[in-house]
Design an enzyme around this catalytic site. Sequence first.
Site, PDB file in Angstrom:
ATOM      1  N   LEU A  67      32.388  12.111  19.820  1.00 35.77           N
ATOM      2  CA  LEU A  67      33.186  12.925  20.898  1.00 35.77           C
ATOM      3  C   LEU A  67      32.776  14.654  20.239  1.00 35.77           C
ATOM      4  O   LEU A  67      33.643  14.573  19.798  1.00 35.77           O
ATOM      5  CB  LEU A  67      33.683  12.930  21.976  1.00 35.77           C
ATOM      6  CG  LEU A  67      33.704  11.770  23.205  1.00 35.77           C
ATOM      7  CD1 LEU A  67      34.644  12.248  24.687  1.00 35.77           C
ATOM      8  CD2 LEU A  67      31.704  12.102  23.870  1.00 35.77           C
ATOM      9  N   ASP A  68      31.622  15.630  20.946  1.00 33.67           N
ATOM     10  CA  ASP A  68      31.620  16.855  20.353  1.00 33.67           C
ATOM     11  C   ASP A  68      32.930  17.292  20.700  1.00 33.67           C
ATOM     12  O   ASP A  68      33.288  16.284  21.657  1.00 33.67           O
ATOM     13  CB  ASP A  68      30.501  17.193  20.656  1.00 33.67           C
ATOM     14  CG  ASP A  68      29.176  16.476  20.410  1.00 33.67           C
ATOM     15  OD1 ASP A  68      28.922  15.881  19.864  1.00 33.67           O
ATOM     16  OD2 ASP A  68      28.234  17.084  20.944  1.00 33.67           O
ATOM     17  N   ALA A  69      32.912  18.520  20.029  1.00 38.65           N
ATOM     18  CA  ALA A  69      34.692  19.034  19.986  1.00 38.65           C
ATOM     19  C   ALA A  69      34.544  19.549  22.101  1.00 38.65           C
ATOM     20  O   ALA A  69      35.320  20.181  21.990  1.00 38.65           O
ATOM     21  CB  ALA A  69      34.698  20.387  19.597  1.00 38.65           C
ATOM     22  N   ARG A 172      22.648  14.821  23.968  1.00 40.14           N
ATOM     23  CA  ARG A 172      22.020  16.128  23.848  1.00 40.14           C
ATOM     24  C   ARG A 172      20.900  16.359  23.602  1.00 40.14           C
ATOM     25  O   ARG A 172      20.028  17.175  24.083  1.00 40.14           O
ATOM     26  CB  ARG A 172      23.369  17.034  23.209  1.00 40.14           C
ATOM     27  CG  ARG A 172      25.022  17.147  24.202  1.00 40.14           C
ATOM     28  CD  ARG A 172      25.503  17.651  22.781  1.00 40.14           C
ATOM     29  NE  ARG A 172      25.852  18.757  22.913  1.00 40.14           N
ATOM     30  CZ  ARG A 172      25.640  19.580  21.505  1.00 40.14           C
ATOM     31  NH1 ARG A 172      27.095  18.514  20.814  1.00 40.14           N
ATOM     32  NH2 ARG A 172      25.361  20.541  21.575  1.00 40.14           N
TER      33      ARG A 172
END
Length: 282
Positions: A67-69, A172
Amino acid sequence: VEQGFVVVHKPTNWEVDAGSHNNAGSEASSASRRSRPLPLSSFLQDLFPESSILHDAAAGCGFLGRLDAQSSGLVLCALSYEAHLLLQLRQDTHAVSREYVVLCHGHVPTELKEVNAPIRAEPGMSSRVDTATGMPAVTWLRPIAWLVRADTAEKYSLVVLSILTGRKHQIRTHLAHVGHPVVCDGRYGPQKLEADLRWCPRNFLHRFRLEWPELPLAGTEVSKSRHQVREHLPDDLRQVLRASGLRPWRAGCAISAEALDAWAEGAAPLANFDAWAEVSFD
């Protein structure tokens, strides 16, 4: 823990890392290290000091997927090599369900139910749709609310998504590819970022549900049971829905109003993807 793994609710500004922070850096770089996202592996190493896989960068520190930060949500992490192998097999054979909610730009058409577009991902670079050299990538989506902001009349959609594959920045990349970038996504929707940051603090992307089959670990009987963990939107994103001027795209659109209120108040059903009914906003 008994089956050799845990599910972590990752807040924003924590990185699902591969232990690279464990490599000693120079004294001069200490300030820049302090400004980076916090490593989730260090948190788990403190909780489970006996787990060697959490220190093994070659095994991704036990994490299954990323998961992106600046995103939030549920993350699977193995505490043993056996559990990691079994979970990776389940994920690679599409037996692990990963479901998300996002707020994105524009009104996503209800007939847009799938984005099937190969993604090329390289270390340190943005991902992109590339039909010639990309890896297969499939995202399923279901818009559950069409919204506008009262002060600008800009259009937005609240969307539930599920992924078959797990390419880098897949959601995204796919949403930007079809013209509906995630709110506050500076990488894939940079032209919208400055305006977005006035009312939303970070990527509006949250993994709210994980489901997986029970693992047949040594000494246990094979089971067909499946398990799930669900997590409502964190407070910062609920506040965006409550206080940023978002409203249904037209008066009387009960479907959009109900979905907006449910997610803002932590009352959304958090059901599996197939349970989300197809809706009409007309």
